[in-house]
Design a protein around this motif. Structure first.
Motif, PDB file in Angstrom:
ATOM      1  N   VAL A 213       8.471   9.987   3.686  1.00 20.47           N
ATOM      2  CA  VAL A 213       8.677  10.567   5.012  1.00 20.47           C
ATOM      3  C   VAL A 213       8.205  12.016   4.953  1.00 20.47           C
ATOM      4  CG1 VAL A 213      10.342  11.149   6.805  1.00 20.47           C
ATOM      5  CG2 VAL A 213      10.638   9.053   5.463  1.00 20.47           C
ATOM      6  N   ILE A 214       7.260  12.339   5.803  1.00 21.62           N
ATOM      7  CA  ILE A 214       6.694  13.684   5.865  1.00 21.62           C
ATOM      8  C   ILE A 214       7.291  14.386   7.083  1.00 21.62           C
ATOM      9  CG2 ILE A 214       4.585  15.055   5.965  1.00 21.62           C
ATOM     10  CD1 ILE A 214       4.756  13.072   3.533  1.00 21.62           C
TER      11      ILE A 214
ATOM     12  N   ASN B 290      -4.027  12.870  17.554  1.00 22.86           N
ATOM     13  CA  ASN B 290      -2.806  12.249  18.059  1.00 22.86           C
ATOM     14  C   ASN B 290      -1.809  13.376  18.315  1.00 22.86           C
ATOM     15  OD1 ASN B 290      -0.614  10.623  18.575  1.00 22.86           O
ATOM     16  ND2 ASN B 290      -1.082   9.197  16.934  1.00 22.86           N
ATOM     17  N   ASP B 291      -1.225  13.402  19.510  1.00 22.88           N
ATOM     18  CA  ASP B 291      -0.323  14.496  19.842  1.00 22.88           C
ATOM     19  C   ASP B 291       1.141  14.086  19.900  1.00 22.88           C
ATOM     20  OD1 ASP B 291      -0.462  13.013  22.135  1.00 22.88           O
ATOM     21  OD2 ASP B 291      -0.971  14.672  23.451  1.00 22.88           O
ATOM     22  N   SER B 292       1.458  12.904  19.372  1.00 21.44           N
ATOM     23  CA  SER B 292       2.852  12.491  19.374  1.00 21.44           C
ATOM     24  C   SER B 292       3.195  11.797  18.057  1.00 21.44           C
ATOM     25  CB  SER B 292       3.146  11.563  20.555  1.00 21.44           C
ATOM     26  OG  SER B 292       2.429  10.353  20.425  1.00 21.44           O
ATOM     27  N   LEU B 293       4.462  11.840  17.724  1.00 21.01           N
ATOM     28  CA  LEU B 293       4.972  11.191  16.527  1.00 21.01           C
ATOM     29  C   LEU B 293       5.857  10.023  16.935  1.00 21.01           C
ATOM     30  CD1 LEU B 293       5.924  14.284  14.370  1.00 21.01           C
ATOM     31  CD2 LEU B 293       3.879  12.877  14.200  1.00 21.01           C
ATOM     32  N   PRO B 294       6.052   9.093  16.070  1.00 23.92           N
ATOM     33  CA  PRO B 294       5.673   9.050  14.669  1.00 23.92           C
ATOM     34  C   PRO B 294       4.223   8.624  14.470  1.00 23.92           C
ATOM     35  CG  PRO B 294       6.857   7.064  15.230  1.00 23.92           C
ATOM     36  CD  PRO B 294       6.876   7.939  16.454  1.00 23.92           C
TER      37      PRO B 294
ATOM     38  N   CYS C 296      10.764   7.437  15.541  1.00 21.57           N
ATOM     39  CA  CYS C 296      10.613   7.596  14.087  1.00 21.57           C
ATOM     40  C   CYS C 296      11.659   6.761  13.361  1.00 21.57           C
ATOM     41  CB  CYS C 296      10.762   9.065  13.698  1.00 21.57           C
ATOM     42  SG  CYS C 296       9.497  10.179  14.362  1.00 21.57           S
ATOM     43  N   ASN C 297      12.880   6.787  13.866  1.00 22.03           N
ATOM     44  CA  ASN C 297      13.958   6.027  13.243  1.00 22.03           C
ATOM     45  C   ASN C 297      13.736   4.527  13.354  1.00 22.03           C
ATOM     46  OD1 ASN C 297      15.275   8.338  12.388  1.00 22.03           O
ATOM     47  ND2 ASN C 297      16.450   8.499  14.266  1.00 22.03           N
ATOM     48  N   VAL C 298      13.114   4.072  14.439  1.00 23.32           N
ATOM     49  CA  VAL C 298      12.775   2.657  14.574  1.00 23.32           C
ATOM     50  C   VAL C 298      11.805   2.248  13.469  1.00 23.32           C
ATOM     51  CG1 VAL C 298      11.521   0.971  16.013  1.00 23.32           C
ATOM     52  CG2 VAL C 298      13.244   2.460  17.044  1.00 23.32           C
ATOM     53  N   LEU C 299      10.773   3.065  13.249  1.00 23.27           N
ATOM     54  CA  LEU C 299       9.811   2.734  12.196  1.00 23.27           C
ATOM     55  C   LEU C 299      10.470   2.756  10.823  1.00 23.27           C
ATOM     56  CD1 LEU C 299       6.410   4.393  13.173  1.00 23.27           C
ATOM     57  CD2 LEU C 299       7.291   2.128  13.696  1.00 23.27           C
ATOM     58  N   LYS C 300      11.363   3.704  10.578  1.00 23.82           N
ATOM     59  CA  LYS C 300      12.081   3.742   9.304  1.00 23.82           C
ATOM     60  C   LYS C 300      12.855   2.449   9.084  1.00 23.82           C
ATOM     61  CE  LYS C 300      13.011   8.637   8.562  1.00 23.82           C
ATOM     62  NZ  LYS C 300      14.092   9.634   8.501  1.00 23.82           N
ATOM     63  N   LYS C 301      13.578   2.012  10.103  1.00 30.27           N
ATOM     64  CA  LYS C 301      14.374   0.786   9.980  1.00 30.27           C
ATOM     65  C   LYS C 301      13.486  -0.425   9.720  1.00 30.27           C
ATOM     66  CE  LYS C 301      18.277   2.343  12.728  1.00 30.27           C
ATOM     67  NZ  LYS C 301      19.027   2.208  13.964  1.00 30.27           N
TER      68      LYS C 301
ATOM     69  N   ALA D 111       0.828  -1.215   0.000  1.00 27.66           N
ATOM     70  CA  ALA D 111       0.000   0.000   0.000  1.00 27.66           C
ATOM     71  C   ALA D 111       0.858   1.259   0.000  1.00 27.66           C
ATOM     72  CB  ALA D 111      -0.895  -0.022   1.231  1.00 27.66           C
ATOM     73  N   ASN D 112       0.231   2.376  -0.303  1.00 25.47           N
ATOM     74  CA  ASN D 112       0.876   3.679  -0.196  1.00 25.47           C
ATOM     75  C   ASN D 112       1.072   3.986   1.285  1.00 25.47           C
ATOM     76  OD1 ASN D 112       1.892   6.173  -0.934  1.00 25.47           O
ATOM     77  ND2 ASN D 112      -0.122   7.124  -1.040  1.00 25.47           N
ATOM     78  N   ILE D 113       2.300   4.327   1.679  1.00 26.43           N
ATOM     79  CA  ILE D 113       2.637   4.514   3.091  1.00 26.43           C
ATOM     80  C   ILE D 113       3.286   5.880   3.278  1.00 26.43           C
ATOM     81  CG2 ILE D 113       4.024   3.642   5.016  1.00 26.43           C
ATOM     82  CD1 ILE D 113       3.966   0.893   3.580  1.00 26.43           C
ATOM     83  N   ARG D 114       2.854   6.570   4.340  1.00 24.65           N
ATOM     84  CA  ARG D 114       3.447   7.839   4.724  1.00 24.65           C
ATOM     85  C   ARG D 114       3.852   7.781   6.193  1.00 24.65           C
ATOM     86  NH1 ARG D 114      -0.467   8.095   1.633  1.00 24.65           N
ATOM     87  NH2 ARG D 114      -2.097   8.327   3.177  1.00 24.65           N
ATOM     88  N   LEU D 115       5.088   8.170   6.462  1.00 25.98           N
ATOM     89  CA  LEU D 115       5.595   8.227   7.827  1.00 25.98           C
ATOM     90  C   LEU D 115       5.769   9.685   8.200  1.00 25.98           C
ATOM     91  CD1 LEU D 115       6.838   6.973  10.390  1.00 25.98           C
ATOM     92  CD2 LEU D 115       9.029   6.914   9.161  1.00 25.98           C
TER      93      LEU D 115
END
Length: 80
Positions: A30-31, A46-50, A14-19, A2-6
């Motif tokens: 990556v936005i 949602n008030d936190s990232l990622p 955030c870096n964990v999800l990237k890996k 699927a189309n995915i946006r982080l």
């Protein structure tokens, strides 16, 4: 896949999800734009990232960090 946006600030989570996305050989955007991040946070309450947003066949799904990890585990199992 699927189309995915982080939505990311480059924080450790955030870096964990990237890996993990890279390990799945997933193509994703990556936005980092502050206005886009503010918009997704307001839209999802949602008030936190990622934040991981995935366009699935049935619609767009938005995941916080913990749920994104669960989603990636499932995707990895499905592709094994």
């Amino acid at each position: 896949m699927a189309n995915i946006r982080l939505y990311s600030t480059g924080c450790p989570k955030c870096n964990v999800l990237k890996k993990k996305l890279d390990a799945l050989n997933a193509k994703y955007d990556v936005i980092t734009d502050a206005d886009e991040i503010k918009g997704i946070c307001e839209a999802t309450h949602n008030d936190s990232l990622p934040i991981l947003q995935v366009d699935e066949a049935w619609g767009t799904v938005t995941y916080d960090f913990a749920r994104a990890i669960d989603w990636m585990k499932k995707v990895g199992e499905d592709n094994a």
